[in-house]
Scaffold this motif. Structure first.
Motif, PDB file in Angstrom:
ATOM      1  N   GLU A 105       0.832  -1.195   0.000  1.00 16.93           N
ATOM      2  CA  GLU A 105       0.000   0.000   0.000  1.00 16.93           C
ATOM      3  C   GLU A 105       0.869   1.247   0.000  1.00 16.93           C
ATOM      4  O   GLU A 105       0.639   2.201  -0.753  1.00 16.93           O
ATOM      5  N   ALA A 106       1.925   1.188   0.851  1.00 17.25           N
ATOM      6  CA  ALA A 106       2.805   2.345   0.939  1.00 17.25           C
ATOM      7  C   ALA A 106       3.487   2.585  -0.406  1.00 17.25           C
ATOM      8  O   ALA A 106       3.591   3.737  -0.872  1.00 17.25           O
ATOM      9  N   ALA A 107       3.910   1.465  -1.047  1.00 18.58           N
ATOM     10  CA  ALA A 107       4.573   1.594  -2.340  1.00 18.58           C
ATOM     11  C   ALA A 107       3.620   2.199  -3.372  1.00 18.58           C
ATOM     12  O   ALA A 107       3.981   3.096  -4.144  1.00 18.58           O
ATOM     13  N   LYS A 108       2.376   1.679  -3.324  1.00 20.08           N
ATOM     14  CA  LYS A 108       1.397   2.174  -4.283  1.00 20.08           C
ATOM     15  C   LYS A 108       1.082   3.636  -4.036  1.00 20.08           C
ATOM     16  O   LYS A 108       0.928   4.437  -4.959  1.00 20.08           O
ATOM     17  N   ALA A 109       1.013   3.958  -2.719  1.00 22.00           N
ATOM     18  CA  ALA A 109       0.721   5.352  -2.386  1.00 22.00           C
ATOM     19  C   ALA A 109       1.832   6.250  -2.898  1.00 22.00           C
ATOM     20  O   ALA A 109       1.583   7.348  -3.418  1.00 22.00           O
ATOM     21  N   ALA A 110       3.073   5.724  -2.771  1.00 18.60           N
ATOM     22  CA  ALA A 110       4.204   6.523  -3.237  1.00 18.60           C
ATOM     23  C   ALA A 110       4.120   6.708  -4.752  1.00 18.60           C
ATOM     24  O   ALA A 110       4.354   7.810  -5.283  1.00 18.60           O
ATOM     25  N   ALA A 111       3.737   5.566  -5.437  1.00 18.26           N
ATOM     26  CA  ALA A 111       3.608   5.644  -6.886  1.00 18.26           C
ATOM     27  C   ALA A 111       2.480   6.596  -7.274  1.00 18.26           C
ATOM     28  O   ALA A 111       2.593   7.367  -8.234  1.00 18.26           O
ATOM     29  N   ALA A 162       1.455   9.036  -5.633  1.00 17.68           N
ATOM     30  CA  ALA A 162       1.813  10.437  -5.386  1.00 17.68           C
ATOM     31  C   ALA A 162       2.456  11.039  -6.637  1.00 17.68           C
ATOM     32  O   ALA A 162       2.287  12.231  -6.936  1.00 17.68           O
ATOM     33  N   ALA A 163       3.191  10.151  -7.386  1.00 11.76           N
ATOM     34  CA  ALA A 163       3.819  10.629  -8.610  1.00 11.76           C
ATOM     35  C   ALA A 163       2.770  10.860  -9.704  1.00 11.76           C
ATOM     36  O   ALA A 163       2.849  11.833 -10.465  1.00 11.76           O
ATOM     37  N   LYS A 164       1.778   9.912  -9.769  1.00  9.74           N
ATOM     38  CA  LYS A 164       0.710  10.049 -10.771  1.00  9.74           C
ATOM     39  C   LYS A 164      -0.521  10.727 -10.160  1.00  9.74           C
ATOM     40  O   LYS A 164      -0.574  10.874  -8.936  1.00  9.74           O
ATOM     41  N   PRO A 165      -1.526  11.050 -10.945  1.00 11.88           N
ATOM     42  CA  PRO A 165      -2.770  11.588 -10.373  1.00 11.88           C
ATOM     43  C   PRO A 165      -3.470  10.515  -9.511  1.00 11.88           C
ATOM     44  O   PRO A 165      -3.507   9.341  -9.875  1.00 11.88           O
TER      45      PRO A 165
END
Lengths: 335, 509
Positions: free
Chosen positions: B469-475, B477-480
């Motif tokens: 989840e954290a990784a996805k959230a980080a990703a 954050a880069a995308k909309p």
């Protein structure tokens, strides 16, 4: 044939059996019983036989009802119950009552609990108390020894009896005896006087009991504890007030104290299993016997004392702490 | 030992409460000098031992081996190596994994394969002695079969100050230790001194029951030159051979319940073990034979035999004239604590001290009757336990009650069952109860492990989900940002939940 069953050791045994234990006790009772039968003659014999027959019939019935093998009745325990009951009855007790007592003791004080080893109360003493309550008259009439043997004994050795005491159980006359000089109380030990069958010869009972102790068939601590429990307070009271309290010798020689110490309190089923427990049980039984004799309503207290202590046996066993060998090396733990 | 009157409540002078005087039957073999058994053709050497891991073989089928050659060993210190008891040829290495055995076709046992060690053993370092004991494959020969090297080493590290040689031999029938003490007293004393040296102990007591007068005098003579060795006479009373009872009788020290003799500074070894130690340290000879009593009323010619390890029980019996027709039971060990032999073609082990063939009259296995609470078992129990309560509670399935009455402390010595007038199989019931308790404990441990594993798995899954989840959230954050992501995390967490209850309920069943 070699048996390869998964049997566990030990592969050896002392050879002792329950039956042998019972037979040894009966052998020890034999001299005193024969003496009593000789003193009181045929009525005593019928009382004795009726007790034993009642007890064994009840044992057979109980085994049958419980679906057990009838051979169990042959282990001697029912016969011993009947025997001990007979010794606690007056020789003139009607055979019907005696048989009823034997049957009651075995059926309702033993078999209903699950047979040998499971009863809480001593069957013989339970039967004795039941009879005393149900048939108070028959249970408190003591004829004088009146057989040819008794007369011969009295004429040959008049010193064997206490003056004026050929009648009822000496315990009913303790006030008169207490004032008598100590020397005249010795004959009580030998027992040419009235009383229950097993009351007559304290000496022969004591010798039989001693034989059991020497043969290591009964633990030493129980008879010693019972005798101390009864005789110590008797001795103290007698020293303080000799006219009010009979001597310890009288207490020992009269009534069922000797029978109780060696044969009744030592019933393995209804007494504690540890030595410490047996001391508590024995001292308690002895003390109760003396208390009931001196302060109770009945002349004799053995049966009640034994039953009361029987009720305490499970508690005594429960309270005795199990301390494995080496425990004293451990620091004492608070629990 | 004199035979006591029909046993009941014992009243003897002794150093501990309880104990019994069983009929000893020792006269059958006590005057039989140790004979050497003619070498049997086949020797069977099991690779699984009572302690430690199974051994690994160093030889192969059809290989010629020399007497004393190392056949199998293990890196586990709790197992001891096995050597060839005779020279010959390996004919098979078979059996299921975990219970394999080496079959050796024996040819000769008069010549040692290796050249013996020489030199004064009493100047050796402690470590060297322990190493030689270990490589000789010596275990406690009194019956425990615990590796001697391990026991000596832990006695040294625990700073024991007394070596006690157990010459009690309180089991009826057995006389092999008695004969050893009479015939090899000097070797036993020398072995004791070596054991003491290895464990850094400077006080040795050899305890012998007072019914073995000749053994006592032989040992006293042998020990007269050694200042640190004392021979003590102890009363003959069963179970005097029990470590804690012998220790208390000789030294007055009390081993606390649940404790070990090493805890009170005493190293206990059997006399036969001491002799084996002497041979191992002095001559470098491995343990390949032992002395066994073959006795009982159903043995034609009872004897004390020196036999190679791995000999089959049936051959020992035939060497003693065979069985009589009235043989009722074969026993491995003494009659009190021995085990029934289920298969007479199995080999003896290092800890076998006796083979008995008993008649029905000797066994006296009467039908058991109801307990009459006579308390003879309580009086006989050397551990001051309540055997009748243990029996009643165990029979009723109340293991906690049985443990409260002393099940954990029971020696399984059989004194209670020996005196029981109702012939109750007390010891057998205790054995079964203890086995059940051990199995229950193991099951509880297994369940606890399973529960922990399930919990750890749940936590791991959760951790991984959160990390994802954290990784996805980080990703993200880069995308909309997209709202459906949060739903995916909840689904993963739910999966973790559905996995764990199943494992947990399995753990609790």
């Amino acid at each position: 044939m070699i048996r390869f069953d998964p049997i566990s050791g030990p592969h050896s045994h002392s050879g002792l059996s329950t039956r042998q234990v019972m037979v040894a006790v009966m052998l020890a009772l034999l001299p005193a019983t024969l003496f009593a039968l000789a003193l009181f003659g045929l009525p005593a014999l019928t009382t004795f036989a009726a007790c034993c027959c009642g007890a064994i019939s009840a044992e057979l019935l109980g085994c049958k009802l419980r679906g057990q093998s009838l051979r169990q009745a042959g282990d001697g325990s029912a016969l011993l119950t009947g025997w001990l009951l007979a010794l606690s009855l007056p020789p003139s007790c009607p055979p019907v009552i005696a048989a009823l007592g034997g049957a009651f003791g075995v059926l309702l004080a033993k078999q209903v609990y699950g047979g040998l080893g499971h009863n809480l109360f001593n069957p013989a003493m339970a039967a004795r108390v039941m009879l005393l309550i149900s048939f108070p008259v028959a249970m408190t009439q003591w004829p004088a020894p009146d057989t040819a043997f008794a007369h011969w004994l009295l004429s040959e050795a008049p010193y064997l009896t206490v003056d004026g005491l050929t009648g009822a159980t000496p315990l009913a006359h303790d006030a008169a005896i207490a004032s008598a000089p100590a020397a005249s109380q010795w004959p009580l030990l030998l027992g040419v006087h009235g009383g229950s069958l097993g009351e007559t010869s304290a000496l022969l009972l004591g010798l039989g009991g001693l034989w059991l102790v020497i043969r290591r068939q009964i633990p030493t601590d129980l008879p010693v504890a019972v005798l101390i429990g009864a005789l110590l307070p008797a001795a103290i009271a007698h020293l303080l007030a000799p006219t009010d309290y009979p001597s310890p010798l009288f207490e020992l020689a009269s009534g069922g104290l000797m029978l109780c110490a060696f044969f009744i309190s030592t019933d393995p089923v209804t007494s504690p299993v540890t030595s410490k427990g047996r001391w508590i049980y024995g001292l308690g039984t002895g003390l109760l016997i003396w208390l009931i004799r001196r302060y109770g309503n009945t002349p004799e207290g053995v049966a009640f004392a034994v039953l009361l202590m029987n009720a305490l046996t499970p508690l005594i066993d429960h309270w005795m702490p199990m301390r494995p060998f080496g425990s004293s090396a451990l620091p004492r733990q608070k629990t | 030992m004199t035979t006591q009157p029909v046993s009941g409540f014992s009243r003897h002078q002794a150093a501990f409460a309880g104990g019994i005087h069983p009929e000893d039957h020792k006269a059958l073999t006590s005057e039989q000098p140790i004979r050497t058994l003619a070498l049997p053709e086949l020797l069977l050497l099991p690779l699984a031992q009572r302690f430690g891991a199974p051994l690994e073989t160093l030889v192969s089928v059809d290989q010629e081996v020399a007497m004393g050659q190392l056949l199998a060993t293990s890196s586990d210190l709790r197992s001891v190596p096995v050597h060839a008891p005779a020279s010959g040829r390996i004919v098979a290495i078979d059996g299921k994994p975990g219970s394999q055995q080496i079959s050796l076709k024996a040819e000769d046992n008069r010549r040692w394969g290796e050249s013996p060690l020489t030199g004064n053993p009493f100047t050796l370092e402690s470590d060297t002695i322990i190493q030689r004991i270990r490589s000789a494959g010596i275990v406690g020969l009194g019956g425990a079969a615990f590796p001697t090297a391990l026991k000596v080493a832990s006695a040294r590290s625990k700073h024991c100050d007394l070596l006690l040689l157990n010459g009690g031999e309180c089991e009826p029938y057995l006389t092999c230790d008695d004969r050893l003490m009479r015939e090899y007293a000097a070797e036993i004393v020398a072995g004791a001194r070596l054991l003491a040296r290895a464990a850094a102990i400077n006080q040795v007591v050899i305890a012998v029951e007072d019914n073995k007068a000749e053994a006592l005098s032989a040992l006293r003579e042998a020990a007269s030159a050694a200042a640190e060795v004392r021979v003590a006479m102890v009363p003959s009373l069963y179970p005097m051979g029990s470590e804690r009872h012998l220790i208390h009788t000789v030294s007055g020290r009390l081993v606390p319940p649940g404790g070990l003799s090493l805890d009170v500074g005493v190293l206990v070894q059997n006399v036969a073990t001491a002799r084996a130690v002497y041979h191992a340290v002095r001559f470098g000879r491995p343990l390949i034979d032992r002395v066994i009593t073959i006795s009982g009323g159903a043995i034609s010619q009872p004897a004390n035999l020196r036999v190679p390890l791995g000999v089959r029980i049936s051959e020992l019996i035939s060497a003693c004239g065979g069985l009589r027709a009235d043989a009722a039971r074969l026993v491995n060990g003494g009659p009190m604590m021995g085990q029934v032999i289920s298969n007479p073609h199995q080999p003896i082990s290092k800890s076998t001290s006796g083979i008995l063939a008993l008649t029905q009259a000797e066994v006296q296995s009467g039908d058991s009757a109801a307990c009459i609470r006579c308390g003879r078992c309580v009086a006989a129990c050397p551990m001051s336990l309540l055997p009748l309560t243990m029996h009643a509670t165990a029979r009723a399935g109340d293991l906690d009650g049985a443990r409260a009455a002393g099940l954990d402390h029971c020696l399984m010595c059989g004194a209670c069952a020996y005196v029981c007038p109702s012939h109750l199989p007390l010891t057998g019931v205790f054995r079964a109860a203890r086995a059940t308790h051990t199995a229950n404990q193991q099951e509880l441990k297994r369940q606890e492990r399973a529960r922990l594993q399930a919990q750890m798995k749940k936590e791991r899954l959760l951790r991984e989900a959160l990390a994802r989840e954290a990784a996805k959230a980080a990703a993200a954050a880069a995308k909309p940002a997209r709202s459906s992501r949060r739903g995916a995390v909840a689904a993963v967490a739910d999966t973790a939940e559905t996995v764990s209850p199943a494992s947990a309920s399995e753990g609790e069943s």
